[in-house]
Structure formats: C-alpha cells, structure tokens
Design a protein around this motif. Structure first.
Motif, PDB file in Angstrom:
ATOM      1  N   UNK A 137     -28.445  19.441  35.819  1.00 46.51           N
ATOM      2  CA  UNK A 137     -29.474  20.293  36.164  1.00 46.51           C
ATOM      3  C   UNK A 137     -30.071  20.976  35.093  1.00 46.51           C
ATOM      4  N   UNK A 138     -31.001  20.516  34.313  1.00 46.96           N
ATOM      5  CA  UNK A 138     -31.542  21.418  33.198  1.00 46.96           C
ATOM      6  C   UNK A 138     -32.514  22.225  33.393  1.00 46.96           C
ATOM      7  N   UNK A 139     -32.401  23.584  33.013  1.00 44.51           N
ATOM      8  CA  UNK A 139     -33.352  24.491  33.263  1.00 44.51           C
ATOM      9  C   UNK A 139     -34.702  24.355  32.452  1.00 44.51           C
ATOM     10  N   UNK A 140     -35.573  25.049  33.147  1.00 45.23           N
ATOM     11  CA  UNK A 140     -37.116  24.572  32.503  1.00 45.23           C
ATOM     12  C   UNK A 140     -37.307  25.096  30.932  1.00 45.23           C
ATOM     13  N   UNK A 141     -37.808  24.020  30.369  1.00 36.36           N
ATOM     14  CA  UNK A 141     -37.962  24.158  28.866  1.00 36.36           C
ATOM     15  C   UNK A 141     -39.530  24.433  28.466  1.00 36.36           C
ATOM     16  N   UNK A 142     -39.506  25.151  27.726  1.00 35.32           N
ATOM     17  CA  UNK A 142     -41.019  25.555  27.219  1.00 35.32           C
ATOM     18  C   UNK A 142     -40.993  25.119  25.560  1.00 35.32           C
ATOM     19  N   UNK A 143     -42.407  25.319  25.008  1.00 36.10           N
ATOM     20  CA  UNK A 143     -42.189  24.731  23.709  1.00 36.10           C
ATOM     21  C   UNK A 143     -41.959  25.882  22.550  1.00 36.10           C
ATOM     22  N   UNK A 144     -40.679  26.353  22.790  1.00 35.67           N
ATOM     23  CA  UNK A 144     -40.151  27.132  21.574  1.00 35.67           C
ATOM     24  C   UNK A 144     -39.108  26.517  20.573  1.00 35.67           C
ATOM     25  N   UNK A 145     -39.278  26.815  19.386  1.00 32.54           N
ATOM     26  CA  UNK A 145     -38.106  26.399  18.644  1.00 32.54           C
ATOM     27  C   UNK A 145     -36.902  27.261  18.747  1.00 32.54           C
ATOM     28  N   UNK A 146     -35.821  26.863  17.966  1.00 29.89           N
ATOM     29  CA  UNK A 146     -34.405  27.503  18.175  1.00 29.89           C
ATOM     30  C   UNK A 146     -34.546  29.150  17.925  1.00 29.89           C
ATOM     31  N   UNK A 147     -35.432  29.631  16.874  1.00 30.37           N
ATOM     32  CA  UNK A 147     -35.517  30.962  16.992  1.00 30.37           C
ATOM     33  C   UNK A 147     -36.530  31.578  17.885  1.00 30.37           C
ATOM     34  N   UNK A 148     -37.209  30.800  18.971  1.00 37.27           N
ATOM     35  CA  UNK A 148     -37.668  31.622  20.037  1.00 37.27           C
ATOM     36  C   UNK A 148     -39.287  31.560  19.797  1.00 37.27           C
ATOM     37  N   UNK A 149     -39.881  30.976  18.588  1.00 36.25           N
ATOM     38  CA  UNK A 149     -41.078  30.929  18.423  1.00 36.25           C
ATOM     39  C   UNK A 149     -41.958  29.730  18.951  1.00 36.25           C
ATOM     40  N   UNK A 176     -46.219  19.851  24.673  1.00 31.33           N
ATOM     41  CA  UNK A 176     -45.525  18.728  25.501  1.00 31.33           C
ATOM     42  C   UNK A 176     -44.352  18.043  24.711  1.00 31.33           C
ATOM     43  N   UNK A 177     -44.587  17.523  23.479  1.00 28.79           N
ATOM     44  CA  UNK A 177     -43.757  17.047  22.568  1.00 28.79           C
ATOM     45  C   UNK A 177     -42.609  17.703  22.461  1.00 28.79           C
ATOM     46  N   UNK A 178     -42.963  19.160  22.030  1.00 27.38           N
ATOM     47  CA  UNK A 178     -41.631  19.989  21.912  1.00 27.38           C
ATOM     48  C   UNK A 178     -40.804  20.083  23.276  1.00 27.38           C
ATOM     49  N   UNK A 179     -41.442  20.301  24.283  1.00 26.04           N
ATOM     50  CA  UNK A 179     -40.623  20.236  25.548  1.00 26.04           C
ATOM     51  C   UNK A 179     -39.907  19.145  25.761  1.00 26.04           C
ATOM     52  N   UNK A 180     -40.313  17.985  25.359  1.00 23.79           N
ATOM     53  CA  UNK A 180     -39.558  16.639  25.620  1.00 23.79           C
ATOM     54  C   UNK A 180     -38.444  16.619  24.814  1.00 23.79           C
ATOM     55  N   UNK A 181     -38.535  17.062  23.645  1.00 26.39           N
ATOM     56  CA  UNK A 181     -37.680  17.141  22.514  1.00 26.39           C
ATOM     57  C   UNK A 181     -36.534  18.102  23.024  1.00 26.39           C
ATOM     58  N   UNK A 182     -36.605  19.231  23.540  1.00 26.88           N
ATOM     59  CA  UNK A 182     -35.736  20.076  24.090  1.00 26.88           C
ATOM     60  C   UNK A 182     -34.899  19.481  25.044  1.00 26.88           C
ATOM     61  N   UNK A 183     -35.850  19.014  26.120  1.00 29.89           N
ATOM     62  CA  UNK A 183     -34.910  18.452  27.134  1.00 29.89           C
ATOM     63  C   UNK A 183     -34.153  17.357  26.689  1.00 29.89           C
ATOM     64  N   UNK A 184     -34.586  16.336  25.862  1.00 37.57           N
ATOM     65  CA  UNK A 184     -33.800  15.278  25.017  1.00 37.57           C
ATOM     66  C   UNK A 184     -32.493  15.903  24.510  1.00 37.57           C
ATOM     67  N   UNK A 238     -43.195  32.847  28.638  1.00 39.96           N
ATOM     68  CA  UNK A 238     -43.361  32.937  27.171  1.00 39.96           C
ATOM     69  C   UNK A 238     -44.985  33.120  26.892  1.00 39.96           C
ATOM     70  N   UNK A 239     -45.548  34.005  26.283  1.00 40.11           N
ATOM     71  CA  UNK A 239     -46.839  34.228  26.012  1.00 40.11           C
ATOM     72  C   UNK A 239     -47.354  33.115  25.006  1.00 40.11           C
ATOM     73  N   UNK A 240     -48.543  32.429  25.880  1.00 43.63           N
ATOM     74  CA  UNK A 240     -49.270  31.074  25.268  1.00 43.63           C
ATOM     75  C   UNK A 240     -48.461  29.841  25.538  1.00 43.63           C
ATOM     76  N   UNK A 241     -47.295  30.020  26.351  1.00 46.39           N
ATOM     77  CA  UNK A 241     -46.937  28.640  26.705  1.00 46.39           C
ATOM     78  C   UNK A 241     -47.773  28.021  27.896  1.00 46.39           C
ATOM     79  N   UNK A 242     -48.053  26.744  27.799  1.00 45.67           N
ATOM     80  CA  UNK A 242     -48.789  26.045  28.440  1.00 45.67           C
ATOM     81  C   UNK A 242     -48.188  25.157  29.592  1.00 45.67           C
ATOM     82  N   UNK A 243     -46.893  25.009  29.438  1.00 46.54           N
ATOM     83  CA  UNK A 243     -46.169  24.242  30.203  1.00 46.54           C
ATOM     84  C   UNK A 243     -44.683  24.322  30.352  1.00 46.54           C
ATOM     85  N   UNK A 244     -43.927  24.406  31.379  1.00 40.42           N
ATOM     86  CA  UNK A 244     -42.617  24.612  31.604  1.00 40.42           C
ATOM     87  C   UNK A 244     -42.117  23.370  32.097  1.00 40.42           C
TER      88      UNK A 244
END
Length: 133
Positions: A33-45, A56-64, A118-124
């Motif tokens: 059960x994977x928590x919601x992922x947003x498009x942030x890098x490892x530093x939270x940017x 969307x690519x960033x989110x899918x990479x995080x999920x992966x 996360x301000x500016x995040x378009x999807x989770x």
C-alpha cells in the motif's frame, strides 16, 4: 500475517507522520500500500511547475522506486487512485500513465481536488500492488 512500514531510499521522506509504504505479507505474496506520491525530488522540491507531463513522469518514477524497494513494479499494481487539481488535464496525465502500466490494467479512481499539500503540485497518485514472495 506480518505488516511492515517503510520509507525506502530514493524518494522524498514524508513531511508528516506516515510511511511511504505498508507491506502486508500474506500467504505466498505481499500487498504493498503506497502512500500518495507527488512530483517532488528527494529534497522536497517540486518537479515541473505547471507541467502535467513532467509531474506525471516524476510521480510514476517515485511509485516505481517505492515498489522496487519491495521487489515490485508498476506491472504489479492492482489499484491506482489519482487526485488531479484540474480534470481538464486528465488527457496529459493519462498519456503518461499508459506508458508506465502493463497490459493488465488495475482498478482505478480519479478525482479532482481543490489543491494538494505541496504548492504547485498538479497530481497525487497512490497505489496498491500485489507481489509474489
């Protein structure tokens, strides 16, 4: 049944009091059960401000990354829940999502939300995956 909570390396550590993944070992496999992922890098940017495709690519990479830490892939996903701040951009997200999911499509829920944490995040996006031991 054994339940393990984890924050694997390679993704942003949660700002709140939760884990990135809960692994439930059952029988000859496990549910992730994977928590919601947003498009942030490892530093939270935020990655790709106002760019649904990049986010969307960033989110899918995080999920992966989270799934891989437990021996899974996006092909193991059985349920996907997507939260978009603008359903008018669903086609952009859908085009990216199709490229990551296998031929056996998971169950799915997609909803529009007013905003994300996360301000500016378009999807989770959050997922449930079933993996063999």
């Amino acid at each position: 049944m054994q339940i393990t909570f984890d924050d694997p390396p390679g993704v942003w550590l949660p700002a709140g009091r939760y884990s990135q993944v809960a692994r439930v070992d059952v029988g000859t496999g496990a549910l992730l059960f994977v928590s919601g992922q947003v498009a942030v890098d490892e530093s939270g940017e935020l990655v790709g401000p106002d760019d649904m495709t990049a986010q969307a690519h960033a989110v899918m990479r995080s999920l992966s990354t989270v799934l891989a830490a437990h021996g899974g892939t996006l092909a193991d996903v059985v349920n996907i829940r997507s939260f978009l701040t603008d359903l008018g951009r669903l086609a952009e997200y859908g085009a990216v999502r199709r490229g990551y999911l296998g031929d056996d499509l998971p169950t799915s829920t997609t909803v529009e939300v007013g905003r994300l944490f996360v301000p500016g995040a378009l999807l989770e996006v959050e997922v449930v995956a079933a993996i063999p031991h």
